[in-house]
Motif scaffolding. Sequence first.
Motif, PDB file in Angstrom:
ATOM      1  N   ASN A 177     -76.858  46.962 -39.125  1.00  0.00           N
ATOM      2  CA  ASN A 177     -75.468  46.713 -38.731  1.00  0.00           C
ATOM      3  C   ASN A 177     -75.021  47.619 -37.591  1.00  0.00           C
ATOM      4  OD1 ASN A 177     -75.593  44.962 -40.846  1.00  0.00           O
ATOM      5  ND2 ASN A 177     -73.719  45.635 -41.825  1.00  0.00           N
ATOM      6  N   PHE A 178     -75.391  48.864 -37.636  1.00  0.00           N
ATOM      7  CA  PHE A 178     -75.002  49.784 -36.566  1.00  0.00           C
ATOM      8  C   PHE A 178     -75.949  49.680 -35.384  1.00  0.00           C
ATOM      9  CE2 PHE A 178     -72.159  53.294 -38.573  1.00  0.00           C
ATOM     10  CZ  PHE A 178     -71.238  52.330 -38.927  1.00  0.00           C
ATOM     11  N   GLY A 200     -73.983  50.265 -28.687  1.00  0.00           N
ATOM     12  CA  GLY A 200     -72.869  51.162 -28.404  1.00  0.00           C
ATOM     13  C   GLY A 200     -71.611  50.846 -29.180  1.00  0.00           C
ATOM     14  N   ALA A 201     -71.530  49.679 -29.837  1.00  0.00           N
ATOM     15  CA  ALA A 201     -70.302  49.292 -30.535  1.00  0.00           C
ATOM     16  C   ALA A 201     -70.000  50.236 -31.699  1.00  0.00           C
ATOM     17  CB  ALA A 201     -70.407  47.852 -31.016  1.00  0.00           C
ATOM     18  N   ALA A 202     -71.005  50.515 -32.524  1.00  0.00           N
ATOM     19  CA  ALA A 202     -70.777  51.388 -33.671  1.00  0.00           C
ATOM     20  C   ALA A 202     -70.413  52.796 -33.225  1.00  0.00           C
ATOM     21  CB  ALA A 202     -72.009  51.409 -34.568  1.00  0.00           C
ATOM     22  N   PHE A 204     -68.926  53.675 -30.468  1.00  0.00           N
ATOM     23  CA  PHE A 204     -67.561  53.639 -29.948  1.00  0.00           C
ATOM     24  C   PHE A 204     -66.541  53.642 -31.076  1.00  0.00           C
ATOM     25  CE2 PHE A 204     -63.758  51.231 -28.979  1.00  0.00           C
ATOM     26  CZ  PHE A 204     -63.313  51.830 -27.801  1.00  0.00           C
ATOM     27  N   VAL A 205     -66.741  52.797 -32.083  1.00  0.00           N
ATOM     28  CA  VAL A 205     -65.764  52.660 -33.158  1.00  0.00           C
ATOM     29  C   VAL A 205     -65.652  53.940 -33.970  1.00  0.00           C
ATOM     30  CG1 VAL A 205     -65.241  51.444 -35.306  1.00  0.00           C
ATOM     31  CG2 VAL A 205     -66.007  50.165 -33.290  1.00  0.00           C
ATOM     32  N   VAL A 206     -66.786  54.466 -34.418  1.00  0.00           N
ATOM     33  CA  VAL A 206     -66.756  55.667 -35.255  1.00  0.00           C
ATOM     34  C   VAL A 206     -66.109  56.832 -34.513  1.00  0.00           C
ATOM     35  CG1 VAL A 206     -68.206  57.382 -36.417  1.00  0.00           C
ATOM     36  CG2 VAL A 206     -68.704  54.939 -36.670  1.00  0.00           C
ATOM     37  N   ASP A 207     -66.409  56.972 -33.231  1.00  0.00           N
ATOM     38  CA  ASP A 207     -65.835  58.067 -32.449  1.00  0.00           C
ATOM     39  C   ASP A 207     -64.356  57.860 -32.154  1.00  0.00           C
ATOM     40  OD1 ASP A 207     -68.302  59.240 -32.435  1.00  0.00           O
ATOM     41  OD2 ASP A 207     -68.775  58.752 -30.346  1.00  0.00           O
ATOM     42  N   ALA A 208     -63.922  56.597 -32.080  1.00  0.00           N
ATOM     43  CA  ALA A 208     -62.526  56.322 -31.702  1.00  0.00           C
ATOM     44  C   ALA A 208     -61.549  56.470 -32.858  1.00  0.00           C
ATOM     45  CB  ALA A 208     -62.424  54.898 -31.136  1.00  0.00           C
ATOM     46  N   ILE A 209     -62.022  56.353 -34.088  1.00  0.00           N
ATOM     47  CA  ILE A 209     -61.116  56.353 -35.240  1.00  0.00           C
ATOM     48  C   ILE A 209     -60.460  57.720 -35.391  1.00  0.00           C
ATOM     49  CG2 ILE A 209     -60.978  56.111 -37.739  1.00  0.00           C
ATOM     50  CD1 ILE A 209     -61.434  53.490 -36.230  1.00  0.00           C
ATOM     51  N   ALA A 282     -72.597  61.450 -37.044  1.00  0.00           N
ATOM     52  CA  ALA A 282     -72.786  61.231 -35.612  1.00  0.00           C
ATOM     53  C   ALA A 282     -73.583  59.946 -35.436  1.00  0.00           C
ATOM     54  CB  ALA A 282     -73.522  62.403 -34.976  1.00  0.00           C
ATOM     55  N   VAL A 283     -73.096  59.067 -34.566  1.00  0.00           N
ATOM     56  CA  VAL A 283     -73.762  57.797 -34.290  1.00  0.00           C
ATOM     57  C   VAL A 283     -74.097  57.753 -32.805  1.00  0.00           C
ATOM     58  CG1 VAL A 283     -73.572  55.279 -34.383  1.00  0.00           C
ATOM     59  CG2 VAL A 283     -72.442  56.681 -36.125  1.00  0.00           C
ATOM     60  N   ASP A 284     -75.366  57.474 -32.468  1.00  0.00           N
ATOM     61  CA  ASP A 284     -75.708  57.410 -31.052  1.00  0.00           C
ATOM     62  C   ASP A 284     -75.546  55.980 -30.521  1.00  0.00           C
ATOM     63  OD1 ASP A 284     -77.991  55.876 -31.640  1.00  0.00           O
ATOM     64  OD2 ASP A 284     -79.419  57.482 -31.188  1.00  0.00           O
TER      65      ASP A 284
END
Length: 413
Positions: A177-178, A200-202, A204-209, A282-284
């Motif tokens: 999923n990520f 990059g979607a995951a 972006f989302v995790v970092d933006a929340i 952390a998600v790359d």
Amino acid sequence: MPSLLRLLLPALPLLACCSKVQLIIDTDLGFDVDDVGAIAVGQHLAGTGKADILAILHNTAFYEGVGGVDVLNSFYGNAGFPLGAYIGAWGSSPAAQGAQNSYTSMIEEAYPSAVQNYDQTPSAVKAYTEALSAAANGTVVIASIGECTNLRDIITAEPDLFFSKVKEIIYMDGGYNFGCGDSSGSGTSPWLGSTEDCDGAAQFVVDAIPPSIKQVFSLNGGDVYTGSRFSDATPCGDGPVKDAYRRYTNDGSRPSWDPIAVYMAVNGYDSLYSSLTPVTVAVDYYGRESYNADTGANQFQVWIDGDHNGDVTREIDNMLCSAPCRGDCSGYEMNSMKNCYGGHGATDLEQPSTSSAGTMDLSECLALCDETDGCEGVAVSQAGSGQVECYRKADIDIAACDSYIPFDTWVRK
């Protein structure tokens, strides 16, 4: 006192409404059948008064994916909320379209519904915007059980709206999923082709929340296999959920990542022999995650006690096998696989005792019990097309009832 009661009573429906979880499901239905199970769980919880489904969004470019969602909503008699479809390239290749269609077109042909494909529904961003705009601040819980494409797009388009309305996100995360099916970080999936619009979607989302929104990461479900009760050997249920599982699993069962995520989003993170652990995630760019000790942020992992996988399996299967409510079933408690009848945990109210009150929707059967003097509940067996044979009961003692898969007994709360 009567005057005071008259003043208070009008407020009761509002209080009941606001105690329900305000749920949005963001799904990649088509890739796996556990998304079907997740929507079935969400619909069951909505019918029994635990949740309001505000919207369901489809997050890949699979043309018929959102149609499969609408088939399920229509079967459950609860389709009066926004649907939306991702706009982009992820999952649009011929290989990806084929990989997402192991059961979807089959249930769409067998169970026609108003929405069949992406041309018949607005964008996910528009549907998100409609659903969030109508919600109270800080109340919305999102079950993200697919890629994070739609979440990225709504946060980019309407960040203030999203951050003000959302309370929690539970991600069914992990390499697929990520990582969009790309386990190597090469930008391609070995069986889906380019992952460019999803990469990059995951991250972006995790970092933006912001810290105001709880983020819960779930990898639960790989050891919890559900759907085996749909087989001929132990038959339960009917309709598109059963048909999809039987087609996808070849009359077997399937790991239950997505149903578990939706269940926890509604019932809480300690509801399936489970608990939360604070972490920092952390998600790359390619969706690969690393977990570190908590630093006081808003991130958590949820874990199920593996000694209770069988209990979790039974709980999810109970919901998958249940007849659709198609109304309000919140006044009753389901006792799955229990058949209560004269001399076996109940007194029969039908005349003659072996007869049925009729074939009807589950909610109509429960309403009939409400109208019947002495009725404490109903035993039901499924009669096709999502309806049940309805048997009204008094003097119910569940412990004395027979255990029998094709029956459920619903007891008045």
